[in-house]
Design a protein around this motif. Structure first.
Motif, short mmCIF file in Angstrom:
data_model
loop_
_atom_site.label_atom_id
_atom_site.label_comp_id
_atom_site.label_asym_id
_atom_site.label_seq_id
_atom_site.Cartn_x
_atom_site.Cartn_y
_atom_site.Cartn_z
N LEU A 162 0.70 -1.09 -0.29
CA LEU A 162 -0.03 0.22 -0.04
C LEU A 162 0.68 1.42 -0.04
CD1 LEU A 162 -3.18 -1.00 2.74
CD2 LEU A 162 -3.20 -0.92 0.31
N GLY A 163 2.17 1.58 0.81
CA GLY A 163 2.41 2.44 0.64
C GLY A 163 3.17 2.29 -0.40
N ASP A 164 3.44 1.22 -0.64
CA ASP A 164 4.34 1.48 -2.51
C ASP A 164 3.34 2.18 -3.33
OD1 ASP A 164 6.81 0.81 -4.19
OD2 ASP A 164 4.53 -0.30 -5.41
N ARG B 174 3.74 5.81 -5.50
CA ARG B 174 3.99 5.71 -7.02
C ARG B 174 3.46 5.58 -7.77
NH1 ARG B 174 8.87 4.60 -4.82
NH2 ARG B 174 7.72 2.90 -3.60
N ALA B 175 1.94 4.91 -7.85
CA ALA B 175 0.92 4.44 -8.66
C ALA B 175 -0.33 5.54 -9.03
CB ALA B 175 -0.13 3.53 -7.75
N SER B 176 -0.82 5.45 -10.24
CA SER B 176 -1.53 6.77 -10.68
C SER B 176 -2.17 7.61 -9.75
CB SER B 176 -2.58 6.34 -11.81
OG SER B 176 -3.61 5.26 -11.25
N ASP B 177 -2.95 8.30 -9.73
CA ASP B 177 -3.72 8.73 -8.68
C ASP B 177 -4.65 8.34 -8.00
OD1 ASP B 177 -1.87 11.23 -8.47
OD2 ASP B 177 -3.01 12.37 -10.46
N ARG B 178 -5.24 7.85 -9.32
CA ARG B 178 -6.78 6.93 -9.11
C ARG B 178 -6.17 5.70 -7.54
NH1 ARG B 178 -11.66 7.14 -10.42
NH2 ARG B 178 -12.86 5.20 -10.01
N VAL B 179 -5.45 4.91 -8.12
CA VAL B 179 -4.99 3.82 -7.68
C VAL B 179 -4.21 4.51 -6.05
CG1 VAL B 179 -3.34 2.00 -7.38
CG2 VAL B 179 -4.69 2.37 -9.70
N ALA C 134 -5.30 3.15 -2.82
CA ALA C 134 -4.29 2.63 -1.46
C ALA C 134 -4.20 3.33 0.01
CB ALA C 134 -3.61 2.45 -2.41
N ALA C 135 -4.10 4.78 -0.76
CA ALA C 135 -4.38 5.49 1.10
C ALA C 135 -5.49 5.13 1.63
CB ALA C 135 -4.31 7.28 0.50
N ARG D 240 2.87 14.43 0.43
CA ARG D 240 3.98 14.44 -0.17
C ARG D 240 4.56 14.09 -1.47
NH1 ARG D 240 9.13 14.54 3.32
NH2 ARG D 240 10.00 12.89 1.98
N ARG D 241 2.96 13.11 -1.85
CA ARG D 241 3.14 12.32 -3.08
C ARG D 241 3.19 12.81 -4.05
NH1 ARG D 241 0.33 7.79 -6.00
NH2 ARG D 241 -0.39 9.26 -8.43
#
Length: 241
Positions: free
Chosen positions: A138-140, A144-149, A153-154, A206-207
């Motif tokens: 989830l942290g990864d 690094r995933a797309s905004d939606r993903v 995850a968040a 931070r993303r």
């Protein structure tokens, strides 16, 4: 885009090394310290260092800082396993709380005490592997995933981390009376939810560019329900062990 992601991963590498190295020591020591205190101080330490939220969020941060998904999983699992080993090592070699008991026939119960600790250690090592891997991934994804993903995850991370606090509040709601112990539990539960909210918010910030607030809210709602139900199961198994 690839260059940007590589640069961000490189920028996070020193923090990743420090956080990964310090997680077992800090969580293990402070969780042990929580056992040695009482009252409101214990409630605060439990929320910040010895709750399911605190340990899951530690793996989430490790996963966020990791250079890649594989390392996020390995470091997330390793961090929680290390913290579990440190915590139980302190119980066995420092507090030695397994000593001093007696069976009905008058013989020492030290072996039974050690066996109880060994069962608890085994149980929480399994939980550490699962939680470390899940929160590491989830942290990864948050990083690094797309905004939606990343938003999903968040939301899942928040729901799973806050679930321990939600579970405790629901348990308190079933209590007939209210006393100092219930107050401490309520404070600790509220702090775990606040901690989950703070950590997820900071990582999202931070993303960088972000959106999909609706996806985050939906994921948080669903995962908090699933996570709360999972905590009922964890508590039942832990009691049986």
């Amino acid at each position: 885009m690839q260059t940007t992601l590589t640069t961000r991963a490189t920028d996070r590498s020193p923090a990743f090394v420090v956080v990964t190295a310090m997680t077992p020591l800090v969580l293990g020591l402070m969780a042990y310290a929580a056992d040695e205190t009482s009252g409101l101080a214990r409630a605060v330490l439990l929320a910040l260092f010895s709750s399911g939220a605190a340990w899951g969020l530690a793996a989430l941060v490790i996963g966020f800082l990791a250079p890649g998904r594989r390392l996020a999983i390995i470091a997330g699992v390793g961090g929680l396993i290390g913290a579990t080993v440190v915590y139980y090592a302190l119980i066995v070699f420092v507090s030695r709380r397994w000593q001093g008991g007696w069976l009905e026939d008058g013989t020492p119960a030290d072996v039974m005490g050690l066996w109880s600790i060994a069962r608890a250690l085994g149980f929480w090592l399994v939980v550490s592997v699962v939680a470390g891997a899940v929160f590491g991934v989830l942290g990864d994804a948050v990083a690094r995933a797309s905004d939606r993903v990343g938003a999903a995850a968040a939301g899942v991370a928040w729901g799973l981390a806050a679930a321990s606090g939600i579970h405790d509040l629901l348990v308190l709601a079933r209590w007939v009376g209210w006393n100092g112990q219930a107050t401490d539990i309520a404070v600790s539960a509220a702090m775990t939810i606040a901690l989950a909210t703070l950590v997820v918010a900071v990582l999202r910030r931070r993303r960088g560019p972000r959106g999909s607030g609706g996806m985050l809210a939906l994921a948080a709602t669903v995962s908090s329900g699933v996570g709360t139900a999972a905590w009922w199961l964890v508590e039942s198994v832990r009691t049986a062990v």
